[in-house]
Design a protein around this motif. Structure first.
Motif, PDB file in Angstrom:
ATOM      1  N   GLU B  62       0.792  -1.239   0.000  1.00 48.10           N
ATOM      2  CA  GLU B  62       0.000   0.000   0.000  1.00 48.10           C
ATOM      3  C   GLU B  62       0.822   1.287   0.000  1.00 48.10           C
ATOM      4  O   GLU B  62       0.327   2.330  -0.392  1.00 48.10           O
ATOM      5  N   ARG B  63       2.016   1.190   0.446  1.00 52.96           N
ATOM      6  CA  ARG B  63       2.872   2.379   0.446  1.00 52.96           C
ATOM      7  C   ARG B  63       3.235   2.799  -0.984  1.00 52.96           C
ATOM      8  O   ARG B  63       3.641   3.924  -1.224  1.00 52.96           O
ATOM      9  N   HIS B  64       3.131   1.844  -1.896  1.00 55.71           N
ATOM     10  CA  HIS B  64       3.580   2.125  -3.267  1.00 55.71           C
ATOM     11  C   HIS B  64       2.497   2.019  -4.328  1.00 55.71           C
ATOM     12  O   HIS B  64       2.626   2.594  -5.395  1.00 55.71           O
ATOM     13  N   LEU B  65       1.480   1.240  -4.032  1.00 52.44           N
ATOM     14  CA  LEU B  65       0.489   0.964  -5.081  1.00 52.44           C
ATOM     15  C   LEU B  65      -0.924   1.212  -4.589  1.00 52.44           C
ATOM     16  O   LEU B  65      -1.298   0.785  -3.496  1.00 52.44           O
ATOM     17  N   GLN B  66      -1.686   1.876  -5.418  1.00 53.86           N
ATOM     18  CA  GLN B  66      -3.067   2.144  -5.081  1.00 53.86           C
ATOM     19  C   GLN B  66      -3.868   0.843  -5.001  1.00 53.86           C
ATOM     20  O   GLN B  66      -3.468  -0.169  -5.595  1.00 53.86           O
ATOM     21  N   SER B  67      -5.003   0.950  -4.323  1.00 49.04           N
ATOM     22  CA  SER B  67      -5.848  -0.240  -4.142  1.00 49.04           C
ATOM     23  C   SER B  67      -6.418  -0.721  -5.467  1.00 49.04           C
ATOM     24  O   SER B  67      -6.903  -1.835  -5.571  1.00 49.04           O
ATOM     25  N   TYR B  68      -6.349   0.122  -6.494  1.00 49.28           N
ATOM     26  CA  TYR B  68      -6.914  -0.305  -7.770  1.00 49.28           C
ATOM     27  C   TYR B  68      -5.887  -0.911  -8.720  1.00 49.28           C
ATOM     28  O   TYR B  68      -6.078  -0.896  -9.930  1.00 49.28           O
ATOM     29  N   SER B  69      -4.806  -1.450  -8.169  1.00 46.70           N
ATOM     30  CA  SER B  69      -3.930  -2.263  -9.025  1.00 46.70           C
ATOM     31  C   SER B  69      -4.214  -3.732  -8.721  1.00 46.70           C
ATOM     32  O   SER B  69      -4.613  -4.073  -7.612  1.00 46.70           O
ATOM     33  N   ILE B 106       8.690   1.161  -9.910  1.00 48.75           N
ATOM     34  CA  ILE B 106       8.651   1.177  -8.445  1.00 48.75           C
ATOM     35  C   ILE B 106       9.656   0.166  -7.895  1.00 48.75           C
ATOM     36  O   ILE B 106      10.359   0.421  -6.931  1.00 48.75           O
ATOM     37  N   ASN B 110      12.950   0.909  -5.539  1.00 47.49           N
ATOM     38  CA  ASN B 110      12.787   0.562  -4.134  1.00 47.49           C
ATOM     39  C   ASN B 110      13.391  -0.772  -3.714  1.00 47.49           C
ATOM     40  O   ASN B 110      13.295  -1.134  -2.550  1.00 47.49           O
TER      41      ASN B 110
END
Ligand code: SF4
Ligand code: SF4
Lengths: 411, 373
Positions: B62-69, B106, B110
């Motif tokens: 969640e720190r890197h990717l929205q919930s809609y991925s 990403i 990271n």
């Protein structure tokens, strides 16, 4: 801050009416193309349009149409139609609105004119590839794909060779579709106009660097339509020249876009088309001006790769290296530059469920901005033309909280 | 069959398998998507391993990717952040969908897992310039591996890799064909384990094991008449092995598929023509194998393919398995459904995220569908 009618009038752009007229005429021409013996091509917003103009084909942009649908609050209904056709509600709302619109000729202008061909350039996303395949099946017309390799960390020789060859393929596709030769002399002229248009558009956006700013990102979202739809024509050059003059007048008279501009913000991602006014008023009520954005800049961001004397060749590279077709670290660099150039106090990111290539990676960019530039950031989540996805009260609360932070930092 | 045990272990605990392999001194390169030129990784003496993302602590992403991925992208990110991929000596991202494209950025920014490469393949697979570009990109990939790992990938090694992969692919195809001919010869979950483990296990080992499996199946293949309705799965990856047994419980049998964790992985042999360099031969396969929705060969290629395969394998019904937030597949679903409807092939769709709906509910849905057939 209450404004008198007189003040409001001063802030309005006279050019806005003119632009509406131009767009109106453009759509009339497009819609009467068939009766005038002209061909229509649907093309993606970041697609290489200049060869179409050389061939006298009328380019039509489903994404611009999508923006109009959104601004007229007709997006939710058309998206619902697409969903009834089996398309997931998680897909790009431009695509859904367009797919839902085609069979019923819906939306504010009763649909787009039927295409004779489709030109899809994937420099903005993979969505357009799928979306144009849908329309290629629906209209049963030829589809040309201009495949622009993604530039994660650079633009290699392999990609350069590939896109140049596709420029040749594109030209022969058009020659075939139009039954006439491509006029290279004319292409020089169109290229020159395209570049001139892009330069002027950059100048329009640059004006926001002044304090207070004569223009907001919301104005830019509006005036963007011309560089998108009529790029490569004299109309664009004339119009933006006039717009610039009007802006200079405003600066001379000390008219700012937001009455008491105290805070300056940068917007990231596409606009929320059905809430432009609401958002603009909301920020203005905090004396905040959204001076610039990463979206409208995308139509002049790769000018540096264009060689005026060799337009057709160099445009292939320029179209490949646009803002959305690069890695997020490259995008972040552009954001840093804009933060400095426009001297902004905060970053507003639109986490746009419609647009994964624009939105995934925003969290990382946000962190980079906070580390490098130390300015506050906020996120607004929506689908840019599907108004059913917008939760107004929640977003209002967030904006208020965000503006509190900005105010405290500045005081 | 005992031998299947090995496949199940590798399929269900791929990271455990990877660690064991690592202990034997193997270098492991993780990859996403069936368009990865695995042959090149293998020819370099590295072990290619497909990453699916586990479903543990997916919130770490969640720190890197929205919930809609999609859950595949989020799951992989969660794994790498949690340190579950520490066995990797590198990662390869072929260009596929918008989500993987951004995951690559990403990831690059990271994580620090040694080798990293974006293999930016062409998106259209129907022109000469795309073919030439594909060859260029693959050669560049060869060069990148050679440079990073300080080795040389000879043509000989590449030809050897092609042979290995042809063996793996043709065996997988034969096992699938056997299943289609005689569904009771192998359980769905076993078939799933085999194909999935084939993306995990040591490839030389596979070249020995797969023919053994096939032989065993042939011997076992009885005249038992199949009772289940013949189903085909269509979609992205199937990350839910339970689906196969639930379908069997409901009276169906999966006899074919069009999945990344299925035929899309092994479709298409590599043919090295006279005097042809191996890289061109590898490139050529991408233009002839069945297309994935993130790539383009024609606007109707996938629809035609699915209908053709369904007919060829005498399929009674199609189940679309859709991972939520998967754009390419979501765009294809309505038209492929229309093609199937037109061909009179009943179909249903099951959308899922990282977790499946409860088994009882699934069973009811499949039963309802199977009874209709
Ligand atoms: S909004 Fe994003 S996903 Fe939709 S067409 Fe534009 S770039 Fe593509
Ligand atoms: S499941 Fe779909 S969205 Fe997710 S990685 Fe695969 S193609 Fe991309």
């Amino acid at each position: 801050m209450i404004q008198t009618d007189e003040e409001k009038k001063k802030r309005k752009f006279k050019s806005a009416g003119k632009m509406r007229d131009i767009m109106f005429q453009y759509y009339i021409d497009a819609k009467s193309a068939e009766s005038n013996g002209k061909k229509v091509a649907w093309i993606t917003s970041g697609g290489p349009v200049e060869p179409l103009i050389v061939m006298d084909v009328i380019p039509v942009y489903p994404e611009n149409h999508g923006a109009m649908i959104g601004a007229s609050h007709m997006g939710g209904d058309l998206c619902e139609k697409a969903e009834a056709m089996g398309y997931s509600g998680d897909l790009c709302s431009y695509a859904r609105a367009d797919i839902g619109c085609a069979p019923v000729n819906g939306g504010p202008i009763s649909g787009l004119p039927r295409p004779d061909m489709l030109i899809c350039c994937n420099n903005i996303c993979g969505t357009v590839l799928k979306w144009y395949e849908v329309q290629a099946r629906y209209f049963n017309v030829p589809l040309f794909i201009f495949d622009t390799p993604f530039c994660h960390t650079g633009f290699g020789d392999e990609a350069r060779k590939y896109v140049r060859r596709q420029m040749e393929e594109y030209i022969s596709f058009l020659e075939h579709a139009c039954g006439k030769r491509f006029d290279f002399d004319k292409s020089m002229e169109v290229g020159r106009l395209s570049l001139a248009g892009q330069r002027l558009w950059q100048e329009v956006l640059d004006a926001a660097a002044q304090k207070p700013s004569p223009i907001t990102a919301f104005d830019a979202f509006f005036f963007l339509a011309l560089i998108v739809t009529l790029r490569g024509t004299q109309t664009v050059v004339d119009f933006y020249t006039e717009l610039l003059e009007e802006m200079k007048e405003k600066v001379d008279l000390g008219v700012s876009a937001v009455p008491q501009e105290r805070y300056r913000l940068l917007w990231d991602n596409l606009p929320v088309w059905y809430r432009l006014k609401w958002l603009s008023d909301k920020f203005a009520s905090h004396d905040a001006c959204l001076v610039a954005d990463t979206y409208t800049t995308a139509w002049c961001g790769s000018m540096k790769y264009i060689d005026e004397n060799n337009f057709i060749d160099s445009m292939a590279e320029a179209y490949t290296r646009i803002y959305l077709n690069i890695g997020i670290d490259e995008m972040a660099k552009t954001v840093f530059e804009m933060i400095d150039k426009y001297n902004v106090d905060g970053l507003v990111m639109h986490s746009n469920r419609s647009c994964k290539p624009y939105s995934l990676g925003q969290y990382d960019i946000q962190r980079m901005v906070q580390e490098k530039k130390g300015i506050p950031c906020m996120m607004i989540e929506s689908h840019m033309v599907d108004e059913r996805s917008f939760s107004e009260s929640q977003i209002a609360t967030r904006i208020d909280a965000f503006m509190e932070i900005i105010k405290q930092r500045k005081s | 069959m005992d031998i299947l045990h090995e496949f199940h272990e590798a399929a269900y605990d791929p990271y455990g398998y990877a660690h064991a392999l690592k202990d034997q001194g193997k270098k492991i390169v993780g990859y996403f998507c069936s368009y990865t030129p695995e042959e090149i990784i293998y020819a370099a003496g590295l072990h290619p391993m497909r990453l699916f993302g586990s479903k543990t602590d997916i919130h770490m992403a969640e720190r890197h990717l929205q919930s809609y991925s999609c859950s595949l992208v989020r799951g992989a990110m969660a794994d790498v952040l949690a340190g579950r991929l520490s066995f990797l000596d590198g990662t390869v991202f072929p260009h596929t969908c918008d989500s993987i494209q951004r995951l690559s950025d990403i990831w690059r920014l990271n994580t620090n897992l040694g080798f990293f490469a974006d293999v930016v393949l062409p998106v259209k697979l129907n022109t000469q310039s795309a073919r030439d570009y594909m060859v260029d990109v693959l050669n560049r990939f060869v060069h990148d591996i050679e440079k990073y790992f300080a080795l040389k990938i000879s043509d000989e090694r590449l030809l050897g890799a092609i042979e290995t992969y042809n063996t793996i692919r043709s065996n997988l195809l034969s096992i699938y064909e056997l299943k289609a001919k005689n569904p009771s010869s192998i359980k769905g979950e076993d078939l799933y384990a085999i194909v999935r483990a084939s993306m995990v296990m040591d490839r030389d080992e596979l070249c020995v094991r797969l023919p053994e499996v096939l032989k065993g199946l042939h011997q076992k293949a009885s005249a038992e008449k199949a009772v289940g309705k013949r189903l085909m799965l269509v979609g992205n990856i199937c990350d839910h092995p339970d689906i196969y047994s639930i379908i069997e419980k409901s009276g169906g049998d999966v006899v074919w598929d069009d999945l990344c964790t299925g035929t899309r992985y092994f479709d298409g042999m590599i043919e090295v023509k006279d005097m042809q360099d191996p890289i061109s031969a590898i490139a050529e396969r991408y233009f002839t194998r069945q297309v994935c929705p993130a790539k383009h060969s024609s606007p109707t290629a996938r629809g035609e393919h699915v209908v053709k395969q369904a007919r060829l394998h005498d399929v009674d019904g199609v189940v679309f398995l859709q991972l939520k937030f998967c754009d390419p597949h979501s765009f294809d679903y309505p038209y492929i459904k229309e093609f199937l409807d037109g061909a009179g092939i009943p179909n249903m769709i099951l959308e899922s995220e990282d977790q499946l709906p409860p088994e009882g509910q699934l069973l009811t849905r499949f039963e309802t569908f199977v009874h209709m057939l």
